[in-house]
Write a protein that holds these residues in place. Structure first.
Motif, PDB file in Angstrom:
ATOM      1  N   SER A   1       0.764  -1.229   0.049  1.00  0.00           N
ATOM      2  CA  SER A   1      -0.113   0.004   0.115  1.00  0.00           C
ATOM      3  C   SER A   1       0.814   1.468   0.172  1.00  0.00           C
ATOM      4  O   SER A   1       0.318   2.379  -0.543  1.00  0.00           O
ATOM      5  CB  SER A   1      -0.903  -0.074   0.978  1.00  0.00           C
ATOM      6  OG  SER A   1      -0.077   0.011   2.342  1.00  0.00           O
ATOM      7  N   GLN A   2       2.135   1.281   0.518  1.00  0.00           N
ATOM      8  CA  GLN A   2       2.905   2.155   0.583  1.00  0.00           C
ATOM      9  C   GLN A   2       3.425   2.735  -0.838  1.00  0.00           C
ATOM     10  O   GLN A   2       3.533   3.816  -1.180  1.00  0.00           O
ATOM     11  CB  GLN A   2       4.105   2.118   1.410  1.00  0.00           C
ATOM     12  CG  GLN A   2       4.996   3.504   1.662  1.00  0.00           C
ATOM     13  CD  GLN A   2       6.239   2.964   2.503  1.00  0.00           C
ATOM     14  OE1 GLN A   2       6.260   1.916   3.112  1.00  0.00           O
ATOM     15  NE2 GLN A   2       7.039   3.940   2.735  1.00  0.00           N
TER      16      GLN A   2
ATOM     17  N   LEU B   1       1.707   2.072  -3.733  1.00  0.00           N
ATOM     18  CA  LEU B   1       0.711   2.665  -4.320  1.00  0.00           C
ATOM     19  C   LEU B   1       0.275   3.986  -3.959  1.00  0.00           C
ATOM     20  O   LEU B   1      -0.123   4.961  -4.535  1.00  0.00           O
ATOM     21  CB  LEU B   1      -0.758   1.702  -4.100  1.00  0.00           C
ATOM     22  CG  LEU B   1      -0.718   0.348  -4.632  1.00  0.00           C
ATOM     23  CD1 LEU B   1      -2.175  -0.599  -4.068  1.00  0.00           C
ATOM     24  CD2 LEU B   1      -0.914   0.410  -6.158  1.00  0.00           C
ATOM     25  N   GLU B   2       0.297   4.362  -2.608  1.00  0.00           N
ATOM     26  CA  GLU B   2       0.076   5.355  -2.041  1.00  0.00           C
ATOM     27  C   GLU B   2       1.278   6.686  -2.634  1.00  0.00           C
ATOM     28  O   GLU B   2       0.699   7.806  -2.930  1.00  0.00           O
ATOM     29  CB  GLU B   2       0.047   5.684  -0.540  1.00  0.00           C
ATOM     30  CG  GLU B   2      -0.359   7.024   0.215  1.00  0.00           C
ATOM     31  CD  GLU B   2      -0.590   6.717   1.481  1.00  0.00           C
ATOM     32  OE1 GLU B   2      -1.210   7.694   1.966  1.00  0.00           O
ATOM     33  OE2 GLU B   2      -0.527   5.776   2.085  1.00  0.00           O
ATOM     34  N   THR B   3       2.295   6.380  -2.600  1.00  0.00           N
ATOM     35  CA  THR B   3       3.460   7.044  -3.248  1.00  0.00           C
ATOM     36  C   THR B   3       3.216   7.339  -4.567  1.00  0.00           C
ATOM     37  O   THR B   3       3.219   8.515  -5.016  1.00  0.00           O
ATOM     38  CB  THR B   3       4.950   6.422  -3.012  1.00  0.00           C
ATOM     39  OG1 THR B   3       4.940   6.174  -1.663  1.00  0.00           O
ATOM     40  CG2 THR B   3       5.771   7.422  -3.688  1.00  0.00           C
TER      41      THR B   3
ATOM     42  N   HIS C   1      -1.157   7.633  -5.399  1.00  0.00           N
ATOM     43  CA  HIS C   1      -2.056   8.655  -4.647  1.00  0.00           C
ATOM     44  C   HIS C   1      -3.366   8.037  -4.071  1.00  0.00           C
ATOM     45  O   HIS C   1      -4.243   8.606  -3.864  1.00  0.00           O
ATOM     46  CB  HIS C   1      -2.338   9.847  -5.177  1.00  0.00           C
ATOM     47  CG  HIS C   1      -1.009  10.521  -5.711  1.00  0.00           C
ATOM     48  ND1 HIS C   1       0.023  10.908  -5.134  1.00  0.00           N
ATOM     49  CD2 HIS C   1      -0.588  10.586  -7.073  1.00  0.00           C
ATOM     50  CE1 HIS C   1       1.122  11.389  -5.864  1.00  0.00           C
ATOM     51  NE2 HIS C   1       0.633  11.362  -7.000  1.00  0.00           N
ATOM     52  N   THR C   2      -3.390   6.844  -4.011  1.00  0.00           N
ATOM     53  CA  THR C   2      -4.317   5.856  -3.451  1.00  0.00           C
ATOM     54  C   THR C   2      -3.952   4.366  -2.901  1.00  0.00           C
ATOM     55  O   THR C   2      -2.888   4.022  -3.464  1.00  0.00           O
ATOM     56  CB  THR C   2      -5.833   5.756  -4.272  1.00  0.00           C
ATOM     57  OG1 THR C   2      -6.616   4.912  -3.611  1.00  0.00           O
ATOM     58  CG2 THR C   2      -5.150   5.023  -5.658  1.00  0.00           C
ATOM     59  N   THR C   3      -4.549   3.854  -1.909  1.00  0.00           N
ATOM     60  CA  THR C   3      -4.104   2.618  -1.537  1.00  0.00           C
ATOM     61  C   THR C   3      -4.786   1.465  -2.439  1.00  0.00           C
ATOM     62  O   THR C   3      -4.673   0.508  -1.808  1.00  0.00           O
ATOM     63  CB  THR C   3      -4.406   2.539   0.309  1.00  0.00           C
ATOM     64  OG1 THR C   3      -5.603   2.708   0.482  1.00  0.00           O
ATOM     65  CG2 THR C   3      -3.445   3.395   0.702  1.00  0.00           C
ATOM     66  N   ASN C   4      -5.835   1.929  -3.140  1.00  0.00           N
ATOM     67  CA  ASN C   4      -6.473   0.651  -3.838  1.00  0.00           C
ATOM     68  C   ASN C   4      -6.479   1.161  -5.326  1.00  0.00           C
ATOM     69  O   ASN C   4      -6.739   2.264  -5.760  1.00  0.00           O
ATOM     70  CB  ASN C   4      -8.073   1.257  -3.182  1.00  0.00           C
ATOM     71  CG  ASN C   4      -8.962  -0.060  -3.892  1.00  0.00           C
ATOM     72  OD1 ASN C   4      -8.722  -0.463  -4.961  1.00  0.00           O
ATOM     73  ND2 ASN C   4      -9.749  -0.339  -3.183  1.00  0.00           N
ATOM     74  N   TYR C   5      -5.964   0.221  -5.820  1.00  0.00           N
ATOM     75  CA  TYR C   5      -5.620   0.160  -7.291  1.00  0.00           C
ATOM     76  C   TYR C   5      -7.021   0.430  -8.222  1.00  0.00           C
ATOM     77  O   TYR C   5      -7.192   0.847  -9.261  1.00  0.00           O
ATOM     78  CB  TYR C   5      -4.585  -0.674  -7.757  1.00  0.00           C
ATOM     79  CG  TYR C   5      -4.546  -0.827  -9.173  1.00  0.00           C
ATOM     80  CD1 TYR C   5      -3.690   0.269  -9.802  1.00  0.00           C
ATOM     81  CD2 TYR C   5      -4.866  -1.590 -10.086  1.00  0.00           C
ATOM     82  CE1 TYR C   5      -3.676   0.603 -10.941  1.00  0.00           C
ATOM     83  CE2 TYR C   5      -4.534  -1.575 -11.748  1.00  0.00           C
ATOM     84  CZ  TYR C   5      -3.918  -0.525 -12.061  1.00  0.00           C
ATOM     85  OH  TYR C   5      -3.686  -0.419 -13.347  1.00  0.00           O
TER      86      TYR C   5
ATOM     87  N   ARG D   1     -10.451  11.289 -11.276  1.00  0.00           N
ATOM     88  CA  ARG D   1      -9.926  10.745 -10.108  1.00  0.00           C
ATOM     89  C   ARG D   1      -9.864  11.885  -9.062  1.00  0.00           C
ATOM     90  O   ARG D   1     -10.249  11.802  -7.987  1.00  0.00           O
ATOM     91  CB  ARG D   1      -8.323  10.520 -10.245  1.00  0.00           C
ATOM     92  CG  ARG D   1      -8.248   9.162 -10.974  1.00  0.00           C
ATOM     93  CD  ARG D   1      -6.653   8.858 -11.096  1.00  0.00           C
ATOM     94  NE  ARG D   1      -6.527   7.530 -12.000  1.00  0.00           N
ATOM     95  CZ  ARG D   1      -6.163   7.724 -13.081  1.00  0.00           C
ATOM     96  NH1 ARG D   1      -5.556   8.690 -13.534  1.00  0.00           N
ATOM     97  NH2 ARG D   1      -5.951   6.446 -13.946  1.00  0.00           N
TER      98      ARG D   1
ATOM     99  N   SER E   1     -10.549  12.920  -4.583  1.00  0.00           N
ATOM    100  CA  SER E   1     -10.029  13.931  -3.770  1.00  0.00           C
ATOM    101  C   SER E   1     -11.329  15.065  -3.711  1.00  0.00           C
ATOM    102  O   SER E   1     -11.031  15.886  -2.698  1.00  0.00           O
ATOM    103  CB  SER E   1      -8.719  14.568  -4.322  1.00  0.00           C
ATOM    104  OG  SER E   1      -9.116  15.179  -5.629  1.00  0.00           O
TER     105      SER E   1
END
Length: 258
Positions: free
Chosen positions: A49-50, A52-54, A57-61, A220, A225
């Motif tokens: 998840s790190q 993906l978040e980096t 910009h989300t933890t869910n693809y 997105r 956001s």
């Protein structure tokens, strides 16, 4: 003006009836987006998840590709618009329409708007499917309105482009050939599936002018956001207007029954 709108409305309603009366079209409209989300969206399920978040910009693809796949689905509706036009040529319907006072641009506009509307049917299906898969979305009247408007604009643009490229032919294979030439390059040169951080410089340059990138990024922003860049919507509006004006001019000049 009223007579022109009545002719356009009749042709447009015919396009929509062809969708609603086709069982196979409904199967495709429902199954295709869900399979994209489930199979392609799950391809990154084991990525940390790190990471993906980096980069995403989300933890869910699935949350990342949802707006991208909605945008890509509007790219493919263009193919169906041109196929519908070719079908009308081959079965003689277009000839019967064009011997009436119906303007050629009404035929073109009905195909374009019918294709774009057909593409929008997939949007609520994909949103519901993503929610069922555990995706958290910022759903509000404004975000939904902006999302649907951006998809409609890009759908009009690509439906116009497809019709322009196939307007002089009655060959069934033409839409498929055009699809192979432009769909995959446009899809993979956009940010629909991956952020452009991973792209080489030459691919970033293409992505920066690719309408799918603008539609995906705007989607997105409104769904994840809640802070959209309105310039993206302006870019899509310009793309749509340019394509539909160009297509109208070409249709008046080149559209012929065969």
């Amino acid at each position: 003006m009223r007579e022109m709108m009545e002719k356009f409305s009749a042709l447009y309603l015919r396009e929509m009836k062809r969708v609603y009366r086709s069982v196979y079209m409904w199967i495709m409209l429902v199954s295709q987006p869900i399979m994209w989300l489930i199979f392609f969206g799950s391809s990154f399920s084991q990525v940390p998840s790190q990471f993906l978040e980096t980069f995403f910009h989300t933890t869910n693809y699935i949350a990342f590709i949802l707006p991208g796949e909605l945008s890509v689905s509007m790219l493919f509706v263009g193919m169906f618009s041109s196929m519908s036009l070719i079908q009308d040529k081959r079965f003689g319907y277009l000839k019967r329409v064009l011997v009436t006072p119906t303007p050629k641009y009404d035929v073109f506009l009905a195909k374009v708007f019918g294709g774009a509307t057909r593409g929008l049917i997939q949007a609520p299906i994909m949103i519901v499917a993503s929610l069922a898969l555990g995706v958290s979305l910022n759903l509000s009247p404004l975000s939904i309105a902006v999302l649907f408007l951006s998809l409609f604009l890009i759908g009009i643009g690509f439906a116009s482009l497809y019709s322009i490229l196939t307007i002089k032919t009655s060959d069934w294979q033409a839409p498929g050939v055009v699809a192979n030439l432009i769909n995959l390059p446009l899809m993979f040169s956009s940010t629909a599936l991956f952020p452009k951080t991973f792209f080489p410089d030459w691919l970033k340059a293409i992505s920066d002018v690719n309408p799918i990138s603008y539609s995906a990024e705007l989607g997105r922003e409104v769904l994840l956001s809640g802070d959209p860049n309105w310039a993206y919507l302006g870019y899509l509006a310009i793309f749509s207007v340019v394509m539909i004006i160009l297509g109208t001019v070409i249709a008046n000049k080149e559209l012929q029954p065969e």
